[in-house]
Scaffold this motif. Structure first.
Motif, PDB file in Angstrom:
ATOM      1  N   ILE A 329       0.842  -1.206   0.000  1.00  0.00           N
ATOM      2  CA  ILE A 329       0.000   0.000   0.000  1.00  0.00           C
ATOM      3  C   ILE A 329       0.873   1.251   0.000  1.00  0.00           C
ATOM      4  O   ILE A 329       0.565   2.258  -0.658  1.00  0.00           O
ATOM      5  CB  ILE A 329      -0.956  -0.013   1.209  1.00  0.00           C
ATOM      6  CG1 ILE A 329      -1.956  -1.163   1.049  1.00  0.00           C
ATOM      7  CG2 ILE A 329      -1.682   1.311   1.359  1.00  0.00           C
ATOM      8  CD1 ILE A 329      -2.815  -1.399   2.273  1.00  0.00           C
ATOM      9  N   SER A 330       1.990   1.201   0.744  1.00  0.00           N
ATOM     10  CA  SER A 330       2.905   2.346   0.765  1.00  0.00           C
ATOM     11  C   SER A 330       3.473   2.615  -0.618  1.00  0.00           C
ATOM     12  O   SER A 330       3.558   3.782  -1.062  1.00  0.00           O
ATOM     13  CB  SER A 330       4.031   2.073   1.759  1.00  0.00           C
ATOM     14  OG  SER A 330       5.007   3.083   1.703  1.00  0.00           O
ATOM     15  N   ALA A 331       3.855   1.545  -1.320  1.00  0.00           N
ATOM     16  CA  ALA A 331       4.399   1.717  -2.667  1.00  0.00           C
ATOM     17  C   ALA A 331       3.339   2.304  -3.602  1.00  0.00           C
ATOM     18  O   ALA A 331       3.627   3.220  -4.397  1.00  0.00           O
ATOM     19  CB  ALA A 331       4.887   0.377  -3.196  1.00  0.00           C
ATOM     20  N   ALA A 332       2.117   1.768  -3.517  1.00  0.00           N
ATOM     21  CA  ALA A 332       1.043   2.282  -4.369  1.00  0.00           C
ATOM     22  C   ALA A 332       0.764   3.746  -4.069  1.00  0.00           C
ATOM     23  O   ALA A 332       0.522   4.556  -4.980  1.00  0.00           O
ATOM     24  CB  ALA A 332      -0.219   1.445  -4.170  1.00  0.00           C
ATOM     25  N   THR A 333       0.810   4.121  -2.790  1.00  0.00           N
ATOM     26  CA  THR A 333       0.563   5.517  -2.399  1.00  0.00           C
ATOM     27  C   THR A 333       1.610   6.445  -2.998  1.00  0.00           C
ATOM     28  O   THR A 333       1.288   7.539  -3.510  1.00  0.00           O
ATOM     29  CB  THR A 333       0.572   5.644  -0.865  1.00  0.00           C
ATOM     30  OG1 THR A 333      -0.441   4.804  -0.322  1.00  0.00           O
ATOM     31  CG2 THR A 333       0.305   7.085  -0.438  1.00  0.00           C
ATOM     32  N   GLN A 334       2.870   6.045  -2.950  1.00  0.00           N
ATOM     33  CA  GLN A 334       3.927   6.878  -3.525  1.00  0.00           C
ATOM     34  C   GLN A 334       3.744   7.052  -5.029  1.00  0.00           C
ATOM     35  O   GLN A 334       3.945   8.134  -5.580  1.00  0.00           O
ATOM     36  CB  GLN A 334       5.284   6.254  -3.228  1.00  0.00           C
ATOM     37  CG  GLN A 334       5.718   6.379  -1.773  1.00  0.00           C
ATOM     38  CD  GLN A 334       7.085   5.756  -1.538  1.00  0.00           C
ATOM     39  OE1 GLN A 334       7.421   4.733  -2.131  1.00  0.00           O
ATOM     40  NE2 GLN A 334       7.869   6.367  -0.665  1.00  0.00           N
ATOM     41  N   LEU A 335       3.349   5.976  -5.694  1.00  0.00           N
ATOM     42  CA  LEU A 335       3.145   6.048  -7.138  1.00  0.00           C
ATOM     43  C   LEU A 335       1.953   6.948  -7.477  1.00  0.00           C
ATOM     44  O   LEU A 335       1.985   7.703  -8.461  1.00  0.00           O
ATOM     45  CB  LEU A 335       2.934   4.648  -7.703  1.00  0.00           C
ATOM     46  CG  LEU A 335       4.163   3.716  -7.622  1.00  0.00           C
ATOM     47  CD1 LEU A 335       3.779   2.287  -7.975  1.00  0.00           C
ATOM     48  CD2 LEU A 335       5.280   4.207  -8.555  1.00  0.00           C
ATOM     49  N   ILE A 336       0.915   6.865  -6.657  1.00  0.00           N
ATOM     50  CA  ILE A 336      -0.254   7.734  -6.877  1.00  0.00           C
ATOM     51  C   ILE A 336       0.133   9.204  -6.693  1.00  0.00           C
ATOM     52  O   ILE A 336      -0.316  10.089  -7.436  1.00  0.00           O
ATOM     53  CB  ILE A 336      -1.405   7.340  -5.927  1.00  0.00           C
ATOM     54  CG1 ILE A 336      -1.960   5.964  -6.344  1.00  0.00           C
ATOM     55  CG2 ILE A 336      -2.517   8.383  -5.926  1.00  0.00           C
ATOM     56  CD1 ILE A 336      -2.941   5.376  -5.349  1.00  0.00           C
ATOM     57  N   ASN A 337       0.981   9.485  -5.684  1.00  0.00           N
ATOM     58  CA  ASN A 337       1.455  10.858  -5.481  1.00  0.00           C
ATOM     59  C   ASN A 337       2.208  11.369  -6.707  1.00  0.00           C
ATOM     60  O   ASN A 337       2.105  12.543  -7.082  1.00  0.00           O
ATOM     61  CB  ASN A 337       2.361  10.927  -4.258  1.00  0.00           C
ATOM     62  CG  ASN A 337       1.582  10.744  -2.963  1.00  0.00           C
ATOM     63  OD1 ASN A 337       0.373  10.998  -2.912  1.00  0.00           O
ATOM     64  ND2 ASN A 337       2.274  10.307  -1.908  1.00  0.00           N
ATOM     65  N   MET A 338       2.980  10.468  -7.330  1.00  0.00           N
ATOM     66  CA  MET A 338       3.700  10.860  -8.543  1.00  0.00           C
ATOM     67  C   MET A 338       2.738  11.188  -9.670  1.00  0.00           C
ATOM     68  O   MET A 338       2.969  12.116 -10.455  1.00  0.00           O
ATOM     69  CB  MET A 338       4.654   9.739  -8.968  1.00  0.00           C
ATOM     70  CG  MET A 338       5.817   9.513  -8.004  1.00  0.00           C
ATOM     71  SD  MET A 338       6.882   8.127  -8.495  1.00  0.00           S
ATOM     72  CE  MET A 338       7.571   8.753 -10.024  1.00  0.00           C
ATOM     73  N   LEU A 339       1.642  10.420  -9.750  1.00  0.00           N
ATOM     74  CA  LEU A 339       0.633  10.715 -10.771  1.00  0.00           C
ATOM     75  C   LEU A 339      -0.002  12.073 -10.533  1.00  0.00           C
ATOM     76  O   LEU A 339      -0.265  12.838 -11.472  1.00  0.00           O
ATOM     77  CB  LEU A 339      -0.449   9.640 -10.773  1.00  0.00           C
ATOM     78  CG  LEU A 339      -0.109   8.294 -11.425  1.00  0.00           C
ATOM     79  CD1 LEU A 339      -1.263   7.305 -11.222  1.00  0.00           C
ATOM     80  CD2 LEU A 339       0.161   8.476 -12.918  1.00  0.00           C
ATOM     81  N   GLN A 401      10.396   3.107  -2.842  1.00  0.00           N
ATOM     82  CA  GLN A 401       9.829   2.994  -1.502  1.00  0.00           C
ATOM     83  C   GLN A 401      10.842   2.665  -0.410  1.00  0.00           C
ATOM     84  O   GLN A 401      10.592   2.894   0.765  1.00  0.00           O
ATOM     85  CB  GLN A 401       8.742   1.914  -1.467  1.00  0.00           C
ATOM     86  CG  GLN A 401       9.283   0.485  -1.516  1.00  0.00           C
ATOM     87  CD  GLN A 401       8.178  -0.548  -1.382  1.00  0.00           C
ATOM     88  OE1 GLN A 401       7.081  -0.327  -1.841  1.00  0.00           O
ATOM     89  NE2 GLN A 401       8.484  -1.673  -0.758  1.00  0.00           N
ATOM     90  N   THR A 402      12.005   2.134  -0.766  1.00  0.00           N
ATOM     91  CA  THR A 402      12.910   1.686   0.284  1.00  0.00           C
ATOM     92  C   THR A 402      13.549   2.851   1.033  1.00  0.00           C
ATOM     93  O   THR A 402      13.912   3.866   0.433  1.00  0.00           O
ATOM     94  CB  THR A 402      14.008   0.766  -0.285  1.00  0.00           C
ATOM     95  OG1 THR A 402      14.791   0.276   0.793  1.00  0.00           O
ATOM     96  CG2 THR A 402      14.920   1.529  -1.248  1.00  0.00           C
ATOM     97  N   ASP A 403      13.634   2.701   2.332  1.00  0.00           N
ATOM     98  CA  ASP A 403      14.320   3.689   3.170  1.00  0.00           C
ATOM     99  C   ASP A 403      15.735   3.239   3.503  1.00  0.00           C
ATOM    100  O   ASP A 403      16.454   3.918   4.234  1.00  0.00           O
ATOM    101  CB  ASP A 403      13.539   3.895   4.485  1.00  0.00           C
ATOM    102  CG  ASP A 403      12.182   4.532   4.227  1.00  0.00           C
ATOM    103  OD1 ASP A 403      12.084   5.349   3.293  1.00  0.00           O
ATOM    104  OD2 ASP A 403      11.218   4.199   4.964  1.00  0.00           O
TER     105      ASP A 403
END
Length: 529
Positions: A329-339, A401-403
Motif C-alpha cells: 500500500i505504501s508503494a502504491a501511495t507513492q506512485l499515486i502521489n507521482m501521478l 519505496q525503500t528507506d
C-alpha cells in the motif's frame, strides 16, 4: 516392555528352624527341569494376559519354576532379605514359622517390614501358637497364614497366588510410573488413566473406583474419572459429600467405602467393595494417585502451551500480513502521489498506472497466499511472460519505496521467457528482494548492495538475488523455509520464505541458498518448456 522379554519373579524364602520342614517345602515347590520352559511361559501368560493363557487359572505345581532359599532362623532370614534387595533380586513370597529361637515369627516379620513392605509373607502357625488376631495386630493385615499340618496343595496354591500377586503389583507399578511421562490431550490421558484404574481394581478384587481432585479455588473436590459403580460424578456424589463434610487425614474406611487421600497432591482415590488394604496395596494406590495427578497436570499444561503457541502463530501470521500489506500500500501511495504531480521522472504515467495495478493485485493476493499455505495447497495460473519486464517493475518500486541505504542493480538477459503465475511470482521476488535489502542495510562497515541477475540456460531460467550482508547463521539456514524462522529482523515474522518455498514448489522449480560472512545469494531455477 515386550511380553516375551518379561522375567517372572518366583523367588521364595523359607524361614523355619526345623530342617525337615524346610526340606519339605523345597520338595513341594521345586520343579522338574524338563518342565521349566512351560512353567515360565504359562506363568507369564496368566499374569500378563497373553493370548496363550492356560484353559484353567489353576497352574499345576509341575509347571512352576520357583527359586527357593532357606533360613534356619529369623535373623538369618532378615539378612537374606537385605541381600536380595541390595542385589535387586527381591523375594516375592516368604514362608515364616512362628516358633523359632533368636527371633520368633512376629519379630522376624516386623524386622523384614522395615526394609521390604512389598514382599508377601505367609505365616506358618499351629493352634497352640499365637492367636491369629494377635498375629495381625503385631505383624500387619498383609500377612497371610495357614495352620499346621498343611497339605502339598495348600502350599502350592498359596505360593502360586502370592507370586502372581507380587508380579502383578510390579507390573502395575511400572505402568503407573510411566503415566506421568506421557504427554497428550486431556481426553486421551484421562482414557489411559481410567483403563489403568480398572486394572488396579481387578488386582484389588473390586470393580469400582473413582479419582477426585481438589479444586484450585476452594476446598471442595471434583470428580475426574472412575470405573464400575463410580464411573461418573453422579455415582461418586456420596464420596464428594463426605469429602466436603469432614477432613479425611488418613485412609478412611466406612463399611464398603474406602477413601485414600493424597493431600500433598490434592487428590483422593475412592473404592467400593470389601477391599483388603495391605501396606503394599495402599502404596500402589497412593503411587497411582500421585502419578495420575502429575499426568493430568502435564496434559493441562500441554493444552495451555498448545493454545499459547496457536495464538502466537496467529499473531505472527497477522503481523506478517500487516507488514506486507503496508509495504504494498505504501508503494502504491507513492506512485499515486507521482501521478498527482505529473512526475514522469521515473517512467510514463501509463507505466505508473500499470505498476500501481500490479502492486495492488499483489496486496489482494497476499491473503490467498496465506490461506493456501495453511491448506498446503497454493494454486497457480501460469502463463508465458518475459520476466525481464517484471523484474524492472519490481526494482522500480523498491527504489522508490525503500528507506534503506542500499543500491539495487539489475543484470538480466534482454529476453527472459518463462511460464509462471505472474502475481504469485511477483510475491516471491518481492520477498527475496526485501530480505536482501534488509540484510545489506544491516552491514556495519559498508554500504548495502543488492544484485539481481537472470540468465537463460538450457531448458531453464536461473534467477539470483545477492546481497553483501553479514550472512545467515547455520542454525537458521537449516530451517530457513519453515514458518517463523527469522532472526535479527525488526519487522520480520519468519513467514515469508515459507510461502516463497511453497510457491516455488508449485511451479516445479527449485530454490537454494548459499551464505557466508560476505553475503547471501538465493538462486531459483525455473524449468523452461
Amino acid at each position: 516392555m515386550n511380553k516375551k522379554n518379561r522375567v517372572l519373579n518366583t523367588r521364595i524364602l523359607i524361614i523355619d528352624d526345623e530342617e525337615a520342614v524346610r526340606e519339605n517345602f523345597c520338595t513341594i515347590l521345586k520343579t522338574p527341569d524338563n518342565d521349566r520352559h512351560n512353567t515360565l511361559r504359562d506363568a507369564a501368560a496368566l499374569l500378563f494376559d497373553d493370548d496363550e493363557i492356560p484353559a484353567s487359572t489353576h497352574v499345576p505345581q509341575s509347571r512352576w519354576n520357583f527359586t527357593i532359599d532357606t533360613a534356619e532362623n529369623g535373623k538369618r532370614g532378615f539378612e537374606l532379605v537385605q541381600m536380595s534387595l541390595a542385589e535387586c533380586r527381591p523375594y516375592a513370597i516368604i514362608f515364616c514359622d512362628m516358633r523359632m529361637p533368636i527371633w520368633d515369627g512376629i519379630e522376624t516379620i516386623q524386622h523384614i517390614r522395615t526394609i521390604d513392605s512389598r514382599v508377601g509373607i505367609i505365616v506358618i502357625t499351629a493352634y497352640s501358637d499365637y492367636d491369629i488376631a494377635n498375629i495381625v495386630r503385631a505383624a500387619g493385615a498383609d500377612v497371610g497364614y495357614f495352620i499346621k499340618p498343611f497339605s502339598r496343595d495348600e502350599v502350592l496354591q498359596m505360593a502360586t497366588r502370592g507370586v502372581i500377586e507380587w508380579n502383578k503389583a510390579q507390573e502395575l507399578e511400572s505402568l503407573i510410573r510411566i503415566m506421568s511421562t506421557i504427554s497428550g490431550q486431556d481426553n486421551d490421558v484421562q482414557t489411559l488413566l481410567t483403563h489403568l484404574l480398572d486394572q488396579i481394581c481387578a488386582w484389588l478384587g473390586t470393580d469400582s473406583a473413582a479419582f477426585l481432585t481438589k479444586c484450585i479455588h476452594g476446598d471442595h473436590y471434583e470428580f475426574k474419572f472412575g470405573v464400575g459403580r463410580l464411573q461418573n460424578a453422579e455415582a461418586a456424589s456420596d464420596i464428594l459429600k463426605r469429602l466436603a463434610c469432614r477432613p479425611i487425614n488418613d485412609v478412611y474406611i466406612d463399611n464398603d467405602l474406602v477413601m485414600i487421600p493424597m493431600y500433598n497432591f490434592g487428590c483422593t482415590v475412592g473404592l467400593l467393595g470389601n477391599v483388603l488394604l495391605t501396606p503394599d496395596r495402599i502404596f500402589l494406590l497412593k503411587l497411582f494417585a500421585e502419578h495420575a495427578h502429575n499426568a493430568l497436570r502435564n496434559s493441562e499444561m500441554q493444552t495451555k502451551l498448545l493454545e499459547t503457541e496457536r495464538m502466537s502463530a496467529i499473531g505472527n501470521a497477522v503481523s506478517f500480513i500487516a507488514h506486507d500489506l503496508r509495504s504494498s500500500i505504501s508503494a502504491a501511495t507513492q506512485l499515486i502521489n507521482m501521478l498527482e504531480i505529473n512526475d514522469e521522472s521515473v517512467c510514463s504515467q501509463d507505466k505508473l498506472f500499470e505498476i500501481i495495478k500490479n502492486t495492488l493485485d499483489t496486496a489482494f493476493n497476499l491473503a490467498d497466499d496465506i490461506v493456501g499455505y495453511a491448506k498446503k495447497a497454493i494454486t497457480i495460473e501460469p502463463q508465458d511472460i518475459d520476466i525481464h519486464d517484471l523484474l524492472v517493475d519490481i526494482v522500480t518500486v523498491w527504489r522508490l519505496q525503500t528507506d534503506y541505504p542500499v543500491d539495487i542493480d539489475l543484470d538480466i538477459d534482454a529476453v527472459c521467457k518463462c511460464h509462471i503465475d505472474r502475481n504469485r511470482f511477483q510475491r516471491v521476488l518481492n520477498n527475496l528482494i526485501k530480505n536482501a535489502c534488509e540484510a545489506a542495510a544491516m552491514h556495519p562497515k559498508q554500504k548495502g548492495h543488492v544484485l539481481i541477475q537472470a540468465r537463460n540456460r538450457e531448458k531453464a531460467l536461473v534467477l539470483s538475488i545477492q546481497d553483501n550482508g553479514t550472512g545467515i547463521a547455520e542454525e537458521v539456514k537449516a530451517k530457513l523455509f519453515q514458518p517463523f524462522a527469522t532472526v535479527g529482523k525488526v519487522h520480520g515474522s519468519g513467514f515469508g520464505l515459507a510461502v516463497v518455498k511453497q510457491i516455488i514448489d508449485a511451479h516445479g522449480a527449485t530454490i537454494n541458498v548459499d551464505s557466508n560472512s560476505e553475503g547471501t545469494i538465493f538462486t531459483i531455477e525455473l524449468p523452461v518448456p
